[in-house]
Design a protein around this motif. Sequence first.
Motif, PDB file in Angstrom:
ATOM      1  N   VAL A 176       0.830  -1.199   0.000  1.00 26.44           N
ATOM      2  CA  VAL A 176       0.000   0.000   0.000  1.00 26.44           C
ATOM      3  C   VAL A 176       0.870   1.257   0.000  1.00 26.44           C
ATOM      4  N   SER A 177       1.956   1.233   0.766  1.00 24.62           N
ATOM      5  CA  SER A 177       2.837   2.409   0.796  1.00 24.62           C
ATOM      6  C   SER A 177       3.485   2.638  -0.563  1.00 24.62           C
ATOM      7  N   PHE A 178       3.865   1.560  -1.247  1.00 27.83           N
ATOM      8  CA  PHE A 178       4.425   1.701  -2.591  1.00 27.83           C
ATOM      9  C   PHE A 178       3.365   2.200  -3.580  1.00 27.83           C
ATOM     10  N   PHE A 179       2.137   1.723  -3.408  1.00 26.50           N
ATOM     11  CA  PHE A 179       1.056   2.163  -4.290  1.00 26.50           C
ATOM     12  C   PHE A 179       0.794   3.657  -4.127  1.00 26.50           C
ATOM     13  N   LEU A 180       0.858   4.148  -2.894  1.00 25.29           N
ATOM     14  CA  LEU A 180       0.594   5.557  -2.628  1.00 25.29           C
ATOM     15  C   LEU A 180       1.749   6.466  -3.021  1.00 25.29           C
ATOM     16  N   THR A 181       2.885   5.877  -3.355  1.00 28.10           N
ATOM     17  CA  THR A 181       4.055   6.693  -3.704  1.00 28.10           C
ATOM     18  C   THR A 181       4.497   6.430  -5.136  1.00 28.10           C
ATOM     19  N   VAL A 182       5.204   5.337  -5.361  1.00 28.62           N
ATOM     20  CA  VAL A 182       5.819   5.120  -6.675  1.00 28.62           C
ATOM     21  C   VAL A 182       4.808   4.733  -7.750  1.00 28.62           C
ATOM     22  N   SER A 183       3.662   4.156  -7.365  1.00 29.76           N
ATOM     23  CA  SER A 183       2.688   3.719  -8.370  1.00 29.76           C
ATOM     24  C   SER A 183       1.467   4.628  -8.464  1.00 29.76           C
ATOM     25  N   TRP A 184       1.436   5.692  -7.699  1.00 30.06           N
ATOM     26  CA  TRP A 184       0.229   6.513  -7.609  1.00 30.06           C
ATOM     27  C   TRP A 184      -0.152   7.132  -8.951  1.00 30.06           C
ATOM     28  N   THR A 185       0.832   7.509  -9.748  1.00 32.66           N
ATOM     29  CA  THR A 185       0.533   8.180 -11.017  1.00 32.66           C
ATOM     30  C   THR A 185       0.459   7.217 -12.199  1.00 32.66           C
ATOM     31  N   THR A 186       0.581   5.919 -11.950  1.00 34.34           N
ATOM     32  CA  THR A 186       0.491   4.950 -13.037  1.00 34.34           C
ATOM     33  C   THR A 186      -0.932   4.903 -13.581  1.00 34.34           C
ATOM     34  N   ARG A 187      -1.077   5.058 -14.865  1.00 36.27           N
ATOM     35  CA  ARG A 187      -2.388   5.047 -15.516  1.00 36.27           C
ATOM     36  C   ARG A 187      -2.376   4.105 -16.703  1.00 36.27           C
ATOM     37  N   PRO A 188      -3.396   3.256 -16.796  1.00 36.79           N
ATOM     38  CA  PRO A 188      -4.416   2.967 -15.804  1.00 36.79           C
ATOM     39  C   PRO A 188      -3.838   2.236 -14.590  1.00 36.79           C
TER      40      PRO A 188
END
Length: 312
Positions: A101-113
């Motif tokens: 979750v911490s990685f999702f909120l930081t390094v992956s947050w702007t990944t689209r889709p």
Amino acid sequence: MQSPLWALLPLRAFLGGTLVYAGLSKLFDTHYLDDTAPLGVHAQMLDAAETSPIGPLVSLAADHSIVTGLTIAFGEIAVGLGALLGLFTRLAALGGVLLSVSFFLTVSWTTRPYYYGADIVFAFAWTPLLMMGDAGVLSLTAWLRARVRHKLGLPMRSTPDEGVVVQDDVERRTVLRGGLIAAATTAVGVAAGSALALARRPVVSPRDSASPGAGSGPVIAATADIAVGSSKSFTAPNGAPAYLLRPAPDTFLAVNATCTHQGCPISYVGPGFRCPCHGSTFDENGQVTGGPARAPLIEIPVKVIDGQVTII
């Protein structure tokens, strides 16, 4: 008939092995704790803080990048070993969820889709182990529990008439022994791993080591072997993967083939590059054309000497 909980073993093996590998790869990365390296944990946190919903917290962690970086690496190793060995599996799974979750909120947050980012998938992949644990299948905790019961002269499995006090004593002894094993392993691992990671920090950054004043390096290729608009992969002097491009007849460009977002190896897809991990894209000059990466690819200075493209 085998318990259906054996079906969790492949998930345990994959998640545990992946987390151990992730943690060890950080400790063995010579630039992970280098505050000046564009792919170091310090630069990655500063980059992530600009778009993360928890940006202020990430910026605060970046101010203590060595401690934060080592905590992440050892956390991944501890979670991975817990899942692989079946030691405090639910606690390990909780750690896996929190890391993902911490990685999702930081390094992956702007990944689209969003489904292109692996971190959110990992977060949900840990939930079966969080809810069910290892169920005693190939579990170090189960083995310790059996040893405790044997030492106390109890049957291998608890019985309805055993009593709550006896069961609590068995669990207390099991947790104590498991905790001692985890503490001893952690102490040795942290001491050895920290020494290794700090010792492998480079004195200079990759950009400094490849500066024009460093002198001529090895030959990459003959100019006649690189057609206009084509590319050639090679290995940079620091061991990193790299590409040599010829965007124009008289122009040669070499770039480090490592994504500036999270350090994944990128691929040349012509006329630019794409990161397979989080979808970042770069043009033929190494400039960012699509996030989550925000910094351009690191350029490796080259020049043509007697028809040979040479690193300088």
